[in-house]
Design a protein around this motif. Structure first.
Motif, short mmCIF file in Angstrom:
data_model
loop_
_atom_site.label_atom_id
_atom_site.label_comp_id
_atom_site.label_asym_id
_atom_site.label_seq_id
_atom_site.Cartn_x
_atom_site.Cartn_y
_atom_site.Cartn_z
N THR A 47 40.00 41.42 43.11
CA THR A 47 40.38 42.80 42.81
C THR A 47 41.89 42.93 42.65
O THR A 47 42.36 43.58 41.71
N GLU A 48 42.66 42.34 43.55
CA GLU A 48 44.12 42.42 43.47
C GLU A 48 44.64 41.76 42.19
O GLU A 48 45.55 42.28 41.54
N LYS A 49 44.07 40.61 41.83
CA LYS A 49 44.49 39.91 40.61
C LYS A 49 44.23 40.77 39.38
O LYS A 49 45.07 40.86 38.48
N LYS B 148 43.85 44.08 39.26
CA LYS B 148 44.62 45.32 39.28
C LYS B 148 46.06 45.11 38.80
O LYS B 148 46.70 46.04 38.33
N LYS B 149 46.56 43.88 38.90
CA LYS B 149 47.90 43.58 38.40
C LYS B 149 47.97 43.72 36.88
O LYS B 149 49.04 43.93 36.33
N LEU B 150 46.82 43.61 36.21
CA LEU B 150 46.79 43.73 34.75
C LEU B 150 47.02 45.17 34.30
O LEU B 150 47.37 45.40 33.15
N ASP B 151 46.81 46.13 35.20
CA ASP B 151 47.03 47.54 34.88
C ASP B 151 48.46 47.79 34.41
O ASP B 151 48.70 48.65 33.56
N SER B 152 49.41 47.05 34.96
CA SER B 152 50.81 47.26 34.59
C SER B 152 51.12 46.74 33.18
O SER B 152 52.09 47.15 32.57
N LEU B 153 50.28 45.85 32.66
CA LEU B 153 50.50 45.29 31.33
C LEU B 153 50.01 46.20 30.21
O LEU B 153 50.57 46.22 29.12
N ASN C 263 43.78 34.71 34.18
CA ASN C 263 44.94 34.34 33.36
C ASN C 263 44.57 34.28 31.88
O ASN C 263 45.37 34.66 31.02
N ARG D 28 44.43 37.78 30.72
CA ARG D 28 45.80 38.29 30.63
C ARG D 28 46.43 37.89 29.28
O ARG D 28 47.06 38.71 28.62
N ASP E 231 41.13 32.71 39.17
CA ASP E 231 42.54 32.70 38.77
C ASP E 231 42.69 32.29 37.31
O ASP E 231 43.39 32.94 36.54
#
Length: 98
Positions: free
Chosen positions: A21-23, A25-30, A83, A86, A79
């Protein structure tokens, strides 16, 4: 972002669920157009050590991005799959700018 995690024939522990989930959610900023994410976890019934399969589907307005990876651990597979998604997301964002 809403993330759904589905596992086939086993229960996912909270640590793995939080990691994924954390990994994601980091894509939201992109990219602003992310609606949600779906993650599928399954164990392949083989003698190989690399029997953990993770498929990630990122839901965007218009279409989805997908990646499936296999590894020794679910963390490693997740992971690499995230990626891969991403990279697809960055390519999509660059195409929209043109």
């Amino acid at each position: 972002m809403n993330v759904n995690i589905n596992s086939v024939h086993f229960k996912v522990d909270a640590k793995l669920e939080n990691f994924i989930t954390e990994k994601l959610k980091k894509l939201d900023s992109l990219y602003d157009g992310i609606i949600g994410g779906e993650v599928g976890l399954k164990l392949e019934n083989t003698e190989e050590k690399e029997n953990k399969i993770v498929d990630v589907r990122l839901l965007l307005s218009g279409y989805d991005l997908m990646a499936e990876k296999q590894a020794k651990t679910f963390e490693e597979a997740a992971d690499t799959a995230i990626n891969a998604v991403r990279k697809q997301l960055i390519k999509r964002k660059e195409k929209q700018k043109q």
